[in-house]
Design an enzyme around this catalytic site. Structure first.
Site, PDB file in Angstrom:
ATOM      1  N   GLY A  25       0.799  -1.220   0.000  1.00  0.00           N
ATOM      2  CA  GLY A  25       0.000   0.000   0.000  1.00  0.00           C
ATOM      3  C   GLY A  25       0.826   1.261   0.000  1.00  0.00           C
ATOM      4  O   GLY A  25       0.494   2.233  -0.687  1.00  0.00           O
ATOM      5  N   CYS A  41      -3.969  -4.893   7.798  1.00  0.00           N
ATOM      6  CA  CYS A  41      -5.055  -4.291   7.017  1.00  0.00           C
ATOM      7  C   CYS A  41      -6.187  -5.286   6.814  1.00  0.00           C
ATOM      8  O   CYS A  41      -7.352  -4.901   6.743  1.00  0.00           O
ATOM      9  CB  CYS A  41      -4.519  -3.828   5.658  1.00  0.00           C
ATOM     10  SG  CYS A  41      -3.356  -2.450   5.744  1.00  0.00           S
TER      11      CYS A  41
END
Length: 249
Positions: A40, A188
């Site tokens: 990310g 996440c």
């Protein structure tokens, strides 16, 4: 360091900036940046570092592209699912800027290989997703006296810091987070993360990496940038050097 006419056109907006100019762009072209994690944070960071003309990008990640990555890891597409992230990243970055050399390293960095993998780095950008690896990278960066740019995200919040703990008045990463490698990591997958937040923090990490190479504006070392995007707020905190930390001798 010379530039072709095509490169001069490509980097024109940098070249007209007084803070970068020809000398700064040459420094970027000569630089070797090691990026830990092509996820990310690494995904947008790599895009902007390649576009900026960083000469060599070493990408270290042992993961493969999964469909769940595509919500935030904009370097990849459907056709990359199942491919190692470093291979897909190298292909994508080659399309962004053919003047950049990408060295994909499909392995997990740990205490046994960190020093070797980071040899020759001018800056290390850490966007990995677990605390134990962050400590390994931070320790190796400190030992090699290489500037470390570290970024992290969770749900709607992000953190960014630049560390040069070998300098007498500046903290290292352990001054900030402590020494507990067994602390629980919140992934996440477990907590979720706003995709655009990773773009913001990854882009800021790329900016601080470029700053570390070129040198412009205020020095961010010894400070922590905290983003709270639920509250539409950025804060800057001062990080003191821990006198009991290994970096303090």
């Amino acid at each position: 360091m010379t530039f072709s006419d095509a490169e001069l056109d490509r980097y024109a907006r940098h070249l007209v900036l007084r803070e970068i100019g020809g000398a700064g762009q040459a420094a970027l072209k000569a630089a070797r940046v090691v990026v830990i994690g092509a996820g990310g944070i690494g995904s947008p960071a790599l895009q902007y570092l390649a576009a900026a003309g960083v000469g060599t990008l070493v990408v270290i990640d042992d993961d493969r592209v999964d469909a769940s990555n595509l919500q935030r890891q904009t370097l990849f597409g459907d056709g990359d699912i199942g491919t190692t992230k470093v291979t897909a990243a190298a292909q994508a970055l080659g399309r962004i800027n053919p003047y950049v050399t990408v060295e994909p390293v499909a392995t997990r960095i740990d205490a046994t290989n960190a020093a070797t993998l980071l040899v020759g780095a001018d800056v290390i950008l850490d966007g990995c997703d677990n605390f134990a690896t962050r400590l390994v990278v931070a320790d190796a960066a400190l030992a090699a006296r290489v500037p470390l740019v570290s970024a992290a995200v969770g749900q709607f919040e992000g953190q960014l810091g630049a560390f040069r703990g070998w300098e007498a008045h500046l903290p290292c990463y352990r001054c900030f987070v402590g020494n507990d490698p067994a602390r629980a990591d919140a992934s996440c997958a477990d907590q979720g993360v706003l995709g655009a937040l990773t773009g913001v923090m990854g882009s800021l990490a790329a900016l601080e990496t470029i700053r570390a190479i070129v040198g412009f504006g205020d020095d961010p070392a010894g400070k922590l940038l905290v983003a709270d995007l639920l509250a539409f707020r950025f804060r800057t905190l001062s990080l003191p050097k821990d006198p009991g930390c290994r970096c303090a001798g």
